[in-house]
Design a protein around this motif. Structure first.
Motif, PDB file in Angstrom:
ATOM      1  N   GLY A 165       0.826  -1.217   0.000  1.00 30.49           N
ATOM      2  CA  GLY A 165       0.000   0.000   0.000  1.00 30.49           C
ATOM      3  C   GLY A 165       0.853   1.256   0.000  1.00 30.49           C
ATOM      4  N   GLY A 166       1.991   1.220   0.694  1.00 31.91           N
ATOM      5  CA  GLY A 166       2.886   2.379   0.708  1.00 31.91           C
ATOM      6  C   GLY A 166       3.551   2.578  -0.646  1.00 31.91           C
ATOM      7  N   PHE A 167       3.858   1.473  -1.310  1.00 33.17           N
ATOM      8  CA  PHE A 167       4.584   1.506  -2.586  1.00 33.17           C
ATOM      9  C   PHE A 167       3.684   1.979  -3.723  1.00 33.17           C
ATOM     10  N   LEU A 168       2.438   1.499  -3.759  1.00 35.85           N
ATOM     11  CA  LEU A 168       1.557   1.795  -4.892  1.00 35.85           C
ATOM     12  C   LEU A 168       0.331   2.623  -4.514  1.00 35.85           C
ATOM     13  N   ASP A 169       0.197   3.033  -3.251  1.00 35.73           N
ATOM     14  CA  ASP A 169      -0.931   3.849  -2.808  1.00 35.73           C
ATOM     15  C   ASP A 169      -2.281   3.182  -3.131  1.00 35.73           C
ATOM     16  N   LEU A 170      -2.346   1.879  -2.860  1.00 31.99           N
ATOM     17  CA  LEU A 170      -3.573   1.108  -3.138  1.00 31.99           C
ATOM     18  C   LEU A 170      -4.447   1.025  -1.890  1.00 31.99           C
ATOM     19  N   PRO A 171      -5.791   0.769  -2.052  1.00 37.76           N
ATOM     20  CA  PRO A 171      -6.648   0.598  -0.872  1.00 37.76           C
ATOM     21  C   PRO A 171      -6.152  -0.557   0.010  1.00 37.76           C
ATOM     22  N   HIS A 172      -6.158  -0.317   1.326  1.00 39.97           N
ATOM     23  CA  HIS A 172      -5.614  -1.294   2.279  1.00 39.97           C
ATOM     24  C   HIS A 172      -6.323  -2.650   2.187  1.00 39.97           C
ATOM     25  N   GLY A 173      -7.646  -2.624   2.148  1.00 41.41           N
ATOM     26  CA  GLY A 173      -8.400  -3.875   2.112  1.00 41.41           C
ATOM     27  C   GLY A 173      -8.113  -4.664   0.844  1.00 41.41           C
ATOM     28  N   LEU A 174      -7.915  -3.948  -0.258  1.00 45.36           N
ATOM     29  CA  LEU A 174      -7.602  -4.625  -1.522  1.00 45.36           C
ATOM     30  C   LEU A 174      -6.239  -5.323  -1.416  1.00 45.36           C
ATOM     31  N   CYS A 175      -5.268  -4.633  -0.826  1.00 40.18           N
ATOM     32  CA  CYS A 175      -3.925  -5.240  -0.657  1.00 40.18           C
ATOM     33  C   CYS A 175      -4.038  -6.527   0.154  1.00 40.18           C
TER      34      CYS A 175
END
Ligand code: FE2
Length: 387
Positions: free
Chosen positions: A274-284
């Motif tokens: 999530g830190g690397f790609l700024d993706l939603p936490h739940g999706l990760c």
């Protein structure tokens, strides 16, 4: 009686008000905690839902002043925390109300830390680094999954390093959480699914954590059951308040479990991702969960058998390897039923990213309580399988 320090277990929780309408009591609680001028921390999406209006009205009815800070990204950033803390200070606020999902709640925790300790937020990374007590925190969660409203975690993104920083301290457990299932009616099906799977991952990781114990196990198992029985139905019937309430309850129980038993490799790897790609936490988490269960299974087969039973898998005649296979496919099917099918590759990760992602995951505090001890190559293999 416990015979060594490693056998000791603690349990920390906020005061909890649970039920439809809880949000409207915020004024009373803010006043009882000595609030005079309140900083409301929220985000633009939550403002659009109208829930912040209810909070403002309740504060006005009790004669409390407020200021609003809403410059909060989906993965809250260190500079946003610092801006919010500056506003808190300039405006002479003395209490923080957060309204929203994990992002405003984690940002609000960060603002509280900085305003009381006068240092940059990134200085507090790690466990028990906060020394001065922070202002009263009154939280109103509007998603059912992150449980930042009960947990002792705050996760902040550092844009310079593209890493998420985990701050773990009893100091960031809110004073009170007003858990109002009605506020989750405004989540779309994707967010409902992501946050619901996040809750299930919290419960699974807490149950197999090396810091698990009887105070957290019961909450973890009830949460697993509640998510598996209700999340698929809720995604089909998003306006069903009774189902929303069951998911809120699941999220609360999972939060009580993981806040005290801590998490594991899914969260360590998902924070890195999530830190690397700024993706939603739940999706990760969703992308990684069954791969990590498969990886961890042999470190705690008896506990994974209990999880499988709780999920409704017929385990009686299954050998341990059969059980492992059945559990991994059950979790994968549950994700598919709620519409979460994305792979790591589809989320934008390429193989060359994996060594860096793995290195960062190994520095996350959540890896410390993972049931299987892991080195960089182990973590790389799990990421590779999720590509
Ligand atoms: Fe989570």
């Amino acid at each position: 009686m416990p015979n060594s320090i490693s056998n000791l277990r603690k349990f920390v929780a906020p005061e909890i008000i649970f039920g439809v309408g809880a949000r409207k009591t915020v004024g009373n609680f803010a006043r009882n905690f000595g609030g005079q001028r309140v900083l409301i921390v929220t985000d633009p999406g939550v403002i659009k839902t109208g829930w912040v209006e209810d909070v403002k009205r309740s504060l006005e009815e009790t004669g409390l002043e407020y200021r609003i800070f809403s410059n909060v990204s989906p993965n809250p950033r260190a500079e946003e925390v610092m801006q919010g803390a500056a506003l808190y200070h300039e405006e002479g606020c003395n209490l923080i109300v957060a309204v929203g999902g994990g992002s405003p709640m984690d940002c609000a925790k960060g603002i509280g830390i900085v305003s009381a300790n006068n240092q940059h937020i990134l200085m507090f990374e790690g466990v028990d680094r906060i020394h001065s007590p922070i202002p009263p925190l009154v939280f109103i969660p509007t998603t059912a999954g992150t449980s930042a409203d009960v947990s002792q975690f705050a996760i902040i993104s550092d844009q310079d390093t593209r890493m998420k920083v985990s701050i773990v301290s009893k100091a960031v457990v809110p004073d009170v959480t007003l858990i109002d299932p009605e506020t989750t009616l405004t989540m779309d099906p994707f967010l409902t699914a992501c946050t619901g799977i996040d809750a299930m991952v919290h419960a699974v990781e807490a149950f197999v954590s090396t810091a698990s114990g009887p105070l957290t196990d019961m909450h973890a198992l009830e949460a697993i059951k509640l998510v598996s029985e209700n999340l698929p139905k809720l995604v089909q019937n998003p306006s069903d308040v009774a189902l929303r309430e069951q998911l809120m309850l699941a999220s609360l129980k999972a939060g009580l479990a993981f806040s005290n038993a801590i998490l594991g490799a899914v969260h360590a790897m998902s924070h890195s991702l999530g830190g690397f790609l700024d993706l939603p936490h739940g999706l990760c988490n969703s992308i990684l969960v069954e791969r990590v269960i498969d990886y961890n299974f042999n470190a705690s087969p008896d506990r994974f058998r209990v999880i499988a039973d709780t999920l409704g898998i017929e385990t009686k005649n299954l050998s341990t390897p059969q059980l492992q296979k059945a559990l991994v496919s059950h979790v994968s099917e549950l994700k598919q039923r709620v519409g979460l099918t994305q792979t790591l590759g589809e989320a934008g990760v390429v193989k060359a990213d994996i060594p860096e992602l793995s290195g960062n995951a190994l520095t996350d505090p959540c890896i410390l309580t993972n049931p299987r001890k892991s080195n960089k190559r182990d973590v790389e293999v799990v990421y590779e399988e999720a590509l």
